[in-house]
Design a protein around this motif. Structure first.
Motif, PDB file in Angstrom:
ATOM      1  N   GLY A  11       5.012   9.070   3.737  1.00  0.00           N
ATOM      2  CA  GLY A  11       5.547   7.771   4.119  1.00  0.00           C
ATOM      3  C   GLY A  11       4.482   6.732   4.427  1.00  0.00           C
ATOM      4  O   GLY A  11       4.809   5.591   4.753  1.00  0.00           O
ATOM      5  N   LYS A  13       2.397   5.178   2.486  1.00  0.00           N
ATOM      6  CA  LYS A  13       2.345   4.062   1.530  1.00  0.00           C
ATOM      7  C   LYS A  13       3.270   2.933   1.957  1.00  0.00           C
ATOM      8  O   LYS A  13       2.842   1.784   2.102  1.00  0.00           O
ATOM      9  CB  LYS A  13       2.705   4.554   0.130  1.00  0.00           C
ATOM     10  CG  LYS A  13       2.713   3.460  -0.930  1.00  0.00           C
ATOM     11  CD  LYS A  13       3.143   4.033  -2.281  1.00  0.00           C
ATOM     12  CE  LYS A  13       3.078   3.052  -3.400  1.00  0.00           C
ATOM     13  NZ  LYS A  13       3.896   1.859  -3.228  1.00  0.00           N
ATOM     14  N   ASN A  14       4.530   3.240   2.192  1.00  0.00           N
ATOM     15  CA  ASN A  14       5.500   2.213   2.585  1.00  0.00           C
ATOM     16  C   ASN A  14       5.125   1.602   3.934  1.00  0.00           C
ATOM     17  O   ASN A  14       5.244   0.391   4.126  1.00  0.00           O
ATOM     18  CB  ASN A  14       6.917   2.793   2.644  1.00  0.00           C
ATOM     19  CG  ASN A  14       7.431   3.163   1.266  1.00  0.00           C
ATOM     20  OD1 ASN A  14       6.974   2.636   0.259  1.00  0.00           O
ATOM     21  ND2 ASN A  14       8.376   4.079   1.223  1.00  0.00           N
ATOM     22  N   HIS A  15       4.698   2.438   4.844  1.00  0.00           N
ATOM     23  CA  HIS A  15       4.354   1.964   6.177  1.00  0.00           C
ATOM     24  C   HIS A  15       3.158   1.008   6.130  1.00  0.00           C
ATOM     25  O   HIS A  15       3.193  -0.065   6.741  1.00  0.00           O
ATOM     26  CB  HIS A  15       4.061   3.167   7.087  1.00  0.00           C
ATOM     27  CG  HIS A  15       4.178   2.846   8.528  1.00  0.00           C
ATOM     28  ND1 HIS A  15       5.388   2.721   9.165  1.00  0.00           N
ATOM     29  CD2 HIS A  15       3.230   2.602   9.458  1.00  0.00           C
ATOM     30  CE1 HIS A  15       5.177   2.415  10.415  1.00  0.00           C
ATOM     31  NE2 HIS A  15       3.876   2.340  10.635  1.00  0.00           N
ATOM     32  N   GLU A  17       1.967  -0.705   3.537  1.00  0.00           N
ATOM     33  CA  GLU A  17       2.297  -1.929   2.804  1.00  0.00           C
ATOM     34  C   GLU A  17       3.158  -2.865   3.652  1.00  0.00           C
ATOM     35  O   GLU A  17       2.987  -4.079   3.601  1.00  0.00           O
ATOM     36  CB  GLU A  17       2.970  -1.593   1.478  1.00  0.00           C
ATOM     37  CG  GLU A  17       1.999  -1.012   0.472  1.00  0.00           C
ATOM     38  CD  GLU A  17       2.626  -0.633  -0.853  1.00  0.00           C
ATOM     39  OE1 GLU A  17       3.849  -0.843  -1.044  1.00  0.00           O
ATOM     40  OE2 GLU A  17       1.887  -0.114  -1.720  1.00  0.00           O
ATOM     41  N   ALA A  18       4.053  -2.304   4.467  1.00  0.00           N
ATOM     42  CA  ALA A  18       4.856  -3.135   5.363  1.00  0.00           C
ATOM     43  C   ALA A  18       3.966  -3.780   6.430  1.00  0.00           C
ATOM     44  O   ALA A  18       4.141  -4.955   6.763  1.00  0.00           O
ATOM     45  CB  ALA A  18       5.959  -2.301   6.018  1.00  0.00           C
ATOM     46  N   ILE A  54      -3.794   4.301  -1.915  1.00  0.00           N
ATOM     47  CA  ILE A  54      -2.734   3.778  -1.050  1.00  0.00           C
ATOM     48  C   ILE A  54      -3.305   2.695  -0.142  1.00  0.00           C
ATOM     49  O   ILE A  54      -2.726   1.626   0.021  1.00  0.00           O
ATOM     50  CB  ILE A  54      -2.081   4.912  -0.231  1.00  0.00           C
ATOM     51  CG1 ILE A  54      -1.244   5.801  -1.148  1.00  0.00           C
ATOM     52  CG2 ILE A  54      -1.236   4.353   0.910  1.00  0.00           C
ATOM     53  CD1 ILE A  54      -0.732   7.075  -0.495  1.00  0.00           C
ATOM     54  N   ASN A  57      -4.117  -0.431  -2.138  1.00  0.00           N
ATOM     55  CA  ASN A  57      -2.886  -1.147  -2.490  1.00  0.00           C
ATOM     56  C   ASN A  57      -2.356  -1.940  -1.298  1.00  0.00           C
ATOM     57  O   ASN A  57      -1.875  -3.063  -1.456  1.00  0.00           O
ATOM     58  CB  ASN A  57      -1.815  -0.184  -3.006  1.00  0.00           C
ATOM     59  CG  ASN A  57      -2.130   0.336  -4.391  1.00  0.00           C
ATOM     60  OD1 ASN A  57      -2.904  -0.261  -5.124  1.00  0.00           O
ATOM     61  ND2 ASN A  57      -1.546   1.468  -4.741  1.00  0.00           N
ATOM     62  N   ALA A  58      -2.444  -1.362  -0.108  1.00  0.00           N
ATOM     63  CA  ALA A  58      -2.010  -2.071   1.096  1.00  0.00           C
ATOM     64  C   ALA A  58      -2.894  -3.295   1.328  1.00  0.00           C
ATOM     65  O   ALA A  58      -2.395  -4.378   1.668  1.00  0.00           O
ATOM     66  CB  ALA A  58      -2.031  -1.140   2.309  1.00  0.00           C
ATOM     67  N   VAL A  61      -1.778  -6.009  -0.948  1.00  0.00           N
ATOM     68  CA  VAL A  61      -0.578  -6.699  -0.457  1.00  0.00           C
ATOM     69  C   VAL A  61      -0.993  -7.757   0.558  1.00  0.00           C
ATOM     70  O   VAL A  61      -0.527  -8.904   0.508  1.00  0.00           O
ATOM     71  CB  VAL A  61       0.414  -5.686   0.176  1.00  0.00           C
ATOM     72  CG1 VAL A  61       1.511  -6.401   0.945  1.00  0.00           C
ATOM     73  CG2 VAL A  61       1.005  -4.790  -0.901  1.00  0.00           C
TER      74      VAL A  61
END
Length: 135
Positions: A11, A13-15, A17-18, A54, A57-58, A61
């Protein structure tokens, strides 16, 4: 004692990036949010390729968010934002000389240094040439 992390937890990656999208991404904040010690986060994003991707990528963003905000300011007439975007995105600056963008480059390749014994031998040879040539 808990085992050290070898990769980012599920999790992440999503965390991350958020966090980046909300302007909250930093190594220390990410480590805390993921339940990792900071030194282990740094090691994981350096040594584990998928985790490094990861993290990058963050960061992308976050960079996109910042560029978007800068673009909005530029479109509102902020000249400093305009100058910054032209310099960062397009390599343009008021400091560049006008005219040809091609620059001349001169490279000097010097021979490797001689060790002291070889240097003294070369000096003696040159001295002998001078001495023998002047007779």
């Amino acid at each position: 004692m808990a085992r050290p992390f070898e990769k980012l937890p599920a999790g992440a990656k999503n965390h991350l990036e958020a966090m980046a999208a909300n302007g909250l991404l930093s190594e220390s904040a990410a480590a805390t949010a993921l339940g990792m010690p900071l030194d282990q986060l740094r090691k994981v994003i350096t040594e584990h390729k998928p985790s490094k991707e990861i993290w990058e990528n963050a960061l992308a963003v976050e960079r996109d968010q910042l560029l978007s905000a800068l673009y909005a300011r530029a479109m509102e007439g902020d000249t400093k934002a305009n100058q910054t975007l032209l310099a960062v995105r397009h390599g343009m600056s008021e400091k560049q000389p006008r005219g040809s963008s091609e620059r001349v480059s001169v490279v000097f390749n010097l021979p490797a240094a001689l060790d002291p014994a070889e240097y003294m031998k070369a000096v003696r040879v040159e001295q002998e040439k001078l001495t023998n040539g002047s007779e």
